[in-house]
Motif scaffolding. Structure first.
Motif, PDB file in Angstrom:
ATOM      1  N   UNK A  13      53.902  44.041  31.945  1.00 37.36           N
ATOM      2  CA  UNK A  13      52.600  43.430  31.634  1.00 37.36           C
ATOM      3  C   UNK A  13      51.685  43.506  32.854  1.00 37.36           C
ATOM      4  N   UNK A  14      52.245  43.306  34.031  1.00 42.46           N
ATOM      5  CA  UNK A  14      51.468  43.379  35.261  1.00 42.46           C
ATOM      6  C   UNK A  14      50.912  44.784  35.481  1.00 42.46           C
ATOM      7  N   UNK A  15      51.731  45.785  35.260  1.00 38.47           N
ATOM      8  CA  UNK A  15      51.280  47.164  35.425  1.00 38.47           C
ATOM      9  C   UNK A  15      50.236  47.539  34.378  1.00 38.47           C
ATOM     10  N   UNK A  16      50.418  47.052  33.155  1.00 37.98           N
ATOM     11  CA  UNK A  16      49.511  47.403  32.066  1.00 37.98           C
ATOM     12  C   UNK A  16      48.130  46.782  32.235  1.00 37.98           C
ATOM     13  N   UNK A  17      48.057  45.500  32.584  1.00 37.83           N
ATOM     14  CA  UNK A  17      46.785  44.793  32.610  1.00 37.83           C
ATOM     15  C   UNK A  17      46.163  44.688  33.999  1.00 37.83           C
ATOM     16  N   UNK A  18      46.973  44.719  35.048  1.00 38.72           N
ATOM     17  CA  UNK A  18      46.468  44.520  36.407  1.00 38.72           C
ATOM     18  C   UNK A  18      46.585  45.771  37.282  1.00 38.72           C
ATOM     19  N   UNK A  19      47.313  46.785  36.805  1.00 38.73           N
ATOM     20  CA  UNK A  19      47.552  48.028  37.552  1.00 38.73           C
ATOM     21  C   UNK A  19      48.205  47.777  38.904  1.00 38.73           C
ATOM     22  N   UNK A  20      48.986  46.703  38.980  1.00 32.59           N
ATOM     23  CA  UNK A  20      49.719  46.349  40.195  1.00 32.59           C
ATOM     24  C   UNK A  20      51.109  45.897  39.788  1.00 32.59           C
ATOM     25  N   UNK A  21      52.120  46.191  40.592  1.00 36.52           N
ATOM     26  CA  UNK A  21      53.469  45.739  40.231  1.00 36.52           C
ATOM     27  C   UNK A  21      53.675  44.261  40.572  1.00 36.52           C
ATOM     28  N   UNK A  22      54.546  43.637  39.837  1.00 38.97           N
ATOM     29  CA  UNK A  22      54.975  42.266  40.139  1.00 38.97           C
ATOM     30  C   UNK A  22      56.265  42.383  40.940  1.00 38.97           C
ATOM     31  N   UNK A  23      56.243  41.992  42.214  1.00 36.36           N
ATOM     32  CA  UNK A  23      57.390  42.232  43.092  1.00 36.36           C
ATOM     33  C   UNK A  23      58.134  40.957  43.472  1.00 36.36           C
ATOM     34  N   UNK A  24      57.692  39.806  42.971  1.00 38.47           N
ATOM     35  CA  UNK A  24      58.326  38.546  43.353  1.00 38.47           C
ATOM     36  C   UNK A  24      59.219  38.015  42.238  1.00 38.47           C
ATOM     37  N   UNK A  90      36.904  34.845  36.040  1.00 45.51           N
ATOM     38  CA  UNK A  90      36.477  36.221  35.803  1.00 45.51           C
ATOM     39  C   UNK A  90      37.658  37.123  35.447  1.00 45.51           C
ATOM     40  N   UNK A  91      38.772  36.957  36.163  1.00 44.68           N
ATOM     41  CA  UNK A  91      39.956  37.777  35.880  1.00 44.68           C
ATOM     42  C   UNK A  91      40.570  37.431  34.524  1.00 44.68           C
ATOM     43  N   UNK A  92      40.505  36.160  34.128  1.00 44.90           N
ATOM     44  CA  UNK A  92      40.981  35.774  32.794  1.00 44.90           C
ATOM     45  C   UNK A  92      40.210  36.519  31.707  1.00 44.90           C
ATOM     46  N   UNK A  93      38.891  36.577  31.845  1.00 44.52           N
ATOM     47  CA  UNK A  93      38.069  37.281  30.856  1.00 44.52           C
ATOM     48  C   UNK A  93      38.347  38.774  30.876  1.00 44.52           C
ATOM     49  N   UNK A  94      38.494  39.317  32.080  1.00 44.89           N
ATOM     50  CA  UNK A  94      38.700  40.760  32.232  1.00 44.89           C
ATOM     51  C   UNK A  94      40.009  41.214  31.583  1.00 44.89           C
ATOM     52  N   UNK A  95      41.060  40.400  31.698  1.00 49.73           N
ATOM     53  CA  UNK A  95      42.376  40.757  31.151  1.00 49.73           C
ATOM     54  C   UNK A  95      42.622  40.154  29.776  1.00 49.73           C
TER      55      UNK A  95
END
Length: 147
Positions: A13-24, A90-95
């Motif tokens: 989900x992180x890669x799909x919507x944020x284009x960043x990996x979740x590493x934690x 803003x990020x809530x609306x964007x995603x």
């Protein structure tokens, strides 16, 4: 769902919507009662309520994950990650992430008592009985009647 598959789901989900990996870290926390999940900034950890996976549809659970990932990604980039911050909204609306999660069906049935105001018709749901001689409507000060 075990912890490994949960981590894979959150990462996808992180890669799909944020284009960043979740590493934690992400875990289930069954002690959460009034929320679908939470992000702990000091530990960089996301905790999710397993009841939402069991009782609600999968889209609601994905929405909770996206909401917590908004907190996470804003925090690690040094931007405003709290609910009142403009960056967060803003990020809530964007995603297309929800601001709040819907209440659980099992928790909604917990209200045993309902009262309505005879003047304005406002409905109050309570887990405990209300002393009708002592309390009035908070909106118009009208008399409350049990339903």
């Amino acid at each position: 769902m075990d912890d490994l598959s949960l981590e894979q789901l959150v990462n996808s989900i992180s890669l799909e919507f944020f284009n960043k990996p979740f590493i934690d870290y992400v875990t289930f926390n069954s002690r959460l009662r009034t929320t679908g999940g939470r992000y702990i900034p000091s530990k960089r950890k996301i905790e999710l309520n397993p009841k939402y996976l069991l009782e609600m549809d999968i889209e609601e659970f994905h929405g909770i994950i996206k909401h917590e990932l908004c907190h996470y990604h804003l925090h690690i980039t040094g931007k405003g990650y709290k609910h009142g911050d403009a960056d967060f909204k803003e990020l809530l609306k964007k995603t297309d992430s929800p601001r709040y999660c819907r209440p659980l069906p099992s928790e909604a049935a917990a209200f045993k008592f309902q009262y309505n105001c005879e003047v304005c018709g406002m409905v109050y749901r309570r887990k405990r009985r209300v002393d009708l001689k002592k309390y009035r409507c908070g909106k118009c000060k009208g008399k409350l009647n049990p339903i």
